[in-house]
Design a protein around this motif. Structure first.
Motif, PDB file in Angstrom:
ATOM      1  N   PHE A  33      59.550  45.262  15.212  1.00  0.00           N
ATOM      2  CA  PHE A  33      60.527  45.633  16.237  1.00  0.00           C
ATOM      3  C   PHE A  33      61.590  44.547  16.385  1.00  0.00           C
ATOM      4  CE2 PHE A  33      56.567  47.751  17.313  1.00  0.00           C
ATOM      5  CZ  PHE A  33      56.955  49.017  17.729  1.00  0.00           C
ATOM      6  N   ASP A  34      62.786  44.971  16.794  1.00  0.00           N
ATOM      7  CA  ASP A  34      63.870  44.050  17.126  1.00  0.00           C
ATOM      8  C   ASP A  34      64.104  44.088  18.631  1.00  0.00           C
ATOM      9  OD1 ASP A  34      64.494  43.269  14.445  1.00  0.00           O
ATOM     10  OD2 ASP A  34      65.499  45.213  14.175  1.00  0.00           O
ATOM     11  N   LEU A  35      64.312  42.922  19.230  1.00  0.00           N
ATOM     12  CA  LEU A  35      64.558  42.843  20.662  1.00  0.00           C
ATOM     13  C   LEU A  35      65.969  43.344  20.977  1.00  0.00           C
ATOM     14  CD1 LEU A  35      63.471  41.916  23.428  1.00  0.00           C
ATOM     15  CD2 LEU A  35      64.494  39.680  22.965  1.00  0.00           C
ATOM     16  N   VAL A  36      66.062  44.284  21.916  1.00  0.00           N
ATOM     17  CA  VAL A  36      67.335  44.871  22.330  1.00  0.00           C
ATOM     18  C   VAL A  36      67.801  44.289  23.651  1.00  0.00           C
ATOM     19  CG1 VAL A  36      68.460  47.033  23.036  1.00  0.00           C
ATOM     20  CG2 VAL A  36      66.869  47.019  21.092  1.00  0.00           C
ATOM     21  N   HIS A  37      66.864  44.068  24.558  1.00  0.00           N
ATOM     22  CA  HIS A  37      67.211  43.552  25.882  1.00  0.00           C
ATOM     23  C   HIS A  37      66.019  42.819  26.470  1.00  0.00           C
ATOM     24  CE1 HIS A  37      68.845  43.382  29.959  1.00  0.00           C
ATOM     25  NE2 HIS A  37      67.630  43.696  30.356  1.00  0.00           N
ATOM     26  N   ALA A  38      66.297  41.756  27.236  1.00  0.00           N
ATOM     27  CA  ALA A  38      65.262  41.046  28.002  1.00  0.00           C
ATOM     28  C   ALA A  38      65.909  40.460  29.243  1.00  0.00           C
ATOM     29  CB  ALA A  38      64.612  39.942  27.167  1.00  0.00           C
ATOM     30  N   SER A  39      65.247  40.600  30.386  1.00  0.00           N
ATOM     31  CA  SER A  39      65.756  40.025  31.631  1.00  0.00           C
ATOM     32  C   SER A  39      64.623  39.907  32.635  1.00  0.00           C
ATOM     33  CB  SER A  39      66.885  40.877  32.214  1.00  0.00           C
ATOM     34  OG  SER A  39      66.427  42.194  32.486  1.00  0.00           O
ATOM     35  N   LEU A  40      64.762  38.953  33.555  1.00  0.00           N
ATOM     36  CA  LEU A  40      63.758  38.744  34.585  1.00  0.00           C
ATOM     37  C   LEU A  40      63.910  39.765  35.700  1.00  0.00           C
ATOM     38  CD1 LEU A  40      63.724  34.843  34.972  1.00  0.00           C
ATOM     39  CD2 LEU A  40      62.066  36.282  33.765  1.00  0.00           C
ATOM     40  N   CYS A  41      62.788  40.040  36.370  1.00  0.00           N
ATOM     41  CA  CYS A  41      62.781  40.894  37.553  1.00  0.00           C
ATOM     42  C   CYS A  41      62.711  40.017  38.798  1.00  0.00           C
ATOM     43  CB  CYS A  41      61.549  41.806  37.556  1.00  0.00           C
ATOM     44  SG  CYS A  41      61.470  42.965  36.202  1.00  0.00           S
ATOM     45  N   PRO A  42      63.118  40.544  39.957  1.00  0.00           N
ATOM     46  CA  PRO A  42      62.856  39.836  41.209  1.00  0.00           C
ATOM     47  C   PRO A  42      61.356  39.643  41.391  1.00  0.00           C
ATOM     48  CG  PRO A  42      64.410  41.632  41.552  1.00  0.00           C
ATOM     49  CD  PRO A  42      63.882  41.784  40.156  1.00  0.00           C
ATOM     50  N   PRO A  43      60.934  38.594  42.097  1.00  0.00           N
ATOM     51  CA  PRO A  43      59.496  38.360  42.291  1.00  0.00           C
ATOM     52  C   PRO A  43      58.813  39.592  42.871  1.00  0.00           C
ATOM     53  CG  PRO A  43      60.769  36.504  43.106  1.00  0.00           C
ATOM     54  CD  PRO A  43      61.763  37.583  42.760  1.00  0.00           C
ATOM     55  N   PRO A  44      57.705  40.035  42.268  1.00  0.00           N
ATOM     56  CA  PRO A  44      57.042  41.259  42.739  1.00  0.00           C
ATOM     57  C   PRO A  44      56.250  41.026  44.024  1.00  0.00           C
ATOM     58  CG  PRO A  44      55.779  40.279  40.964  1.00  0.00           C
ATOM     59  CD  PRO A  44      57.030  39.446  41.104  1.00  0.00           C
ATOM     60  N   GLU A  45      56.188  42.048  44.875  1.00  0.00           N
ATOM     61  CA  GLU A  45      55.348  41.992  46.059  1.00  0.00           C
ATOM     62  C   GLU A  45      53.923  42.415  45.748  1.00  0.00           C
ATOM     63  OE1 GLU A  45      57.063  44.248  49.186  1.00  0.00           O
ATOM     64  OE2 GLU A  45      58.942  43.125  49.225  1.00  0.00           O
ATOM     65  N   ASN A  46      53.767  43.217  44.714  1.00  0.00           N
ATOM     66  CA  ASN A  46      52.452  43.751  44.362  1.00  0.00           C
ATOM     67  C   ASN A  46      52.426  43.985  42.856  1.00  0.00           C
ATOM     68  OD1 ASN A  46      49.869  44.896  44.902  1.00  0.00           O
ATOM     69  ND2 ASN A  46      50.752  46.929  44.694  1.00  0.00           N
ATOM     70  N   PRO A  47      51.343  43.615  42.146  1.00  0.00           N
ATOM     71  CA  PRO A  47      50.137  42.932  42.623  1.00  0.00           C
ATOM     72  C   PRO A  47      50.390  41.462  42.975  1.00  0.00           C
ATOM     73  CG  PRO A  47      50.033  43.265  40.250  1.00  0.00           C
ATOM     74  CD  PRO A  47      51.259  43.980  40.726  1.00  0.00           C
ATOM     75  N   ARG A  48      49.623  40.972  43.939  1.00  0.00           N
ATOM     76  CA  ARG A  48      49.871  39.642  44.495  1.00  0.00           C
ATOM     77  C   ARG A  48      49.561  38.512  43.523  1.00  0.00           C
ATOM     78  NH1 ARG A  48      50.898  39.967  49.869  1.00  0.00           N
ATOM     79  NH2 ARG A  48      50.321  41.908  50.933  1.00  0.00           N
ATOM     80  N   ASN A  49      48.717  38.769  42.530  1.00  0.00           N
ATOM     81  CA  ASN A  49      48.387  37.696  41.591  1.00  0.00           C
ATOM     82  C   ASN A  49      49.378  37.605  40.437  1.00  0.00           C
ATOM     83  OD1 ASN A  49      47.553  40.088  40.465  1.00  0.00           O
ATOM     84  ND2 ASN A  49      45.641  39.284  39.630  1.00  0.00           N
ATOM     85  N   VAL A  50      50.481  38.345  40.534  1.00  0.00           N
ATOM     86  CA  VAL A  50      51.554  38.263  39.541  1.00  0.00           C
ATOM     87  C   VAL A  50      52.709  37.462  40.134  1.00  0.00           C
ATOM     88  CG1 VAL A  50      53.234  39.540  38.175  1.00  0.00           C
ATOM     89  CG2 VAL A  50      50.914  40.435  38.465  1.00  0.00           C
ATOM     90  N   LEU A  51      53.104  36.406  39.441  1.00  0.00           N
ATOM     91  CA  LEU A  51      54.167  35.520  39.927  1.00  0.00           C
ATOM     92  C   LEU A  51      55.540  35.917  39.424  1.00  0.00           C
ATOM     93  CD1 LEU A  51      52.295  32.119  39.448  1.00  0.00           C
ATOM     94  CD2 LEU A  51      52.632  33.378  41.575  1.00  0.00           C
ATOM     95  N   GLU A  52      55.612  36.394  38.197  1.00  0.00           N
ATOM     96  CA  GLU A  52      56.899  36.787  37.607  1.00  0.00           C
ATOM     97  C   GLU A  52      56.706  38.006  36.719  1.00  0.00           C
ATOM     98  OE1 GLU A  52      59.858  32.974  37.007  1.00  0.00           O
ATOM     99  OE2 GLU A  52      58.396  33.410  35.443  1.00  0.00           O
ATOM    100  N   GLU A  53      57.701  38.885  36.741  1.00  0.00           N
ATOM    101  CA  GLU A  53      57.749  40.016  35.821  1.00  0.00           C
ATOM    102  C   GLU A  53      59.050  39.955  35.026  1.00  0.00           C
ATOM    103  OE1 GLU A  53      55.494  43.793  37.701  1.00  0.00           O
ATOM    104  OE2 GLU A  53      57.301  43.206  38.784  1.00  0.00           O
TER     105      GLU A  53
END
Length: 242
Positions: free
Chosen positions: A212-232
């Motif tokens: 596969f070739d990467l087309v797009h990548a970007s960070l998400c705002p910090p998630p509220e749920n699940p709580r044990n996830v710091l970054e998406e």
């Protein structure tokens, strides 16, 4: 006792914790059904235990807040066509998949946990364009590539890291040439030992770059749920032509 239609596979008696669960029938996309094997049950056992006792804290109760942005990048940079056929594994209650079907896409959403699909059908069983099945992405094999995209809402993060290459191989086989992987992944978690397991940019590159070739990548705002996830983060990959 359910009848196994796929005569090529051997029925395997359940042992251990799996012996206490009702027998699981997997539906295949060609209409066949098969009884889940011991090894398949062991893969989903930790997640099924959570469903059985109602520990589904990862369920956001609706589509992901960044799904609209992911789809926007998929149609612009990825050239995802209108009415595209999309496959999604580990769909849970299928909030995201129902939203995608509502945008006019044809969505096949599967989960190996029967209770997850029961919940999804109760909520979205009448949504046009959404097909919900109890099925194991590791076992179900398409006769030929059929999908324009695979949607991954952290399925890569839910499975044991040692199963990731097999999962990538399975979705690669389902995708047409130039088709897309549309993913919302956990970049950092509070529990490195998992589950869930973080999949950062380096790990995604290791898993996907061969085909596969990467087309797009970007960070998400910090998630509220699940709580044990710091970054998406969002990422879109295009299947390379042979």
């Amino acid at each position: 006792m359910p009848q196994r239609i796929d005569a090529k596979a051997t029925r395997i008696p359940m042992t251990g914790k799996a012996a206490n669960y009702p027998e699981i029938i997997l539906s295949q996309t060609d209409g066949r059904e098969e009884v889940m094997t011991q090894s398949q049950v062991e893969k989903i056992e930790p997640w099924r235990e959570r469903w059985l006792v109602g520990q589904t804290g990862w369920d956001q109760g609706g589509p992901h807040s960044q799904l609209d942005r992911l789809l926007r990048h998929a149609t612009q940079e990825g050239r995802l066509p209108a009415g595209a056929r999309i496959f999604s594994a580990g769909c849970g209650r299928a909030h995201n998949e129902a939203w995608l079907a509502g945008q006019g896409y044809r969505v096949d959403a599967v989960d190996a946990v029967p209770e997850a699909i029961e919940g999804a059908r109760a909520l979205y069983g009448q949504v046009a364009g959404l097909n919900l099945q109890v099925s194991d992405v590791f076992a179900a094999v398409e006769p030929e590539p059929a999908y324009d995209a695979v949607f991954d809402r952290a399925m890569l993060c839910a499975i044991e890291p040692r199963h990731r290459p097999t999962y990538i191989q399975a979705i690669h086989h389902k995708l047409k040439s130039d088709a897309l992987v549309l993913a919302i992944l956990f970049r950092r978690t509070r529990t490195p030992e998992g589950p869930p397991f973080a999949v950062n940019e380096e790990e995604a590159q290791r898993l996907l770059a061969e085909h596969f070739d990467l087309v797009h990548a970007s960070l998400c705002p910090p998630p509220e749920n699940p709580r044990n996830v710091l970054e998406e983060w969002l990422c879109i990959w295009r299947k390379r032509r042979p």
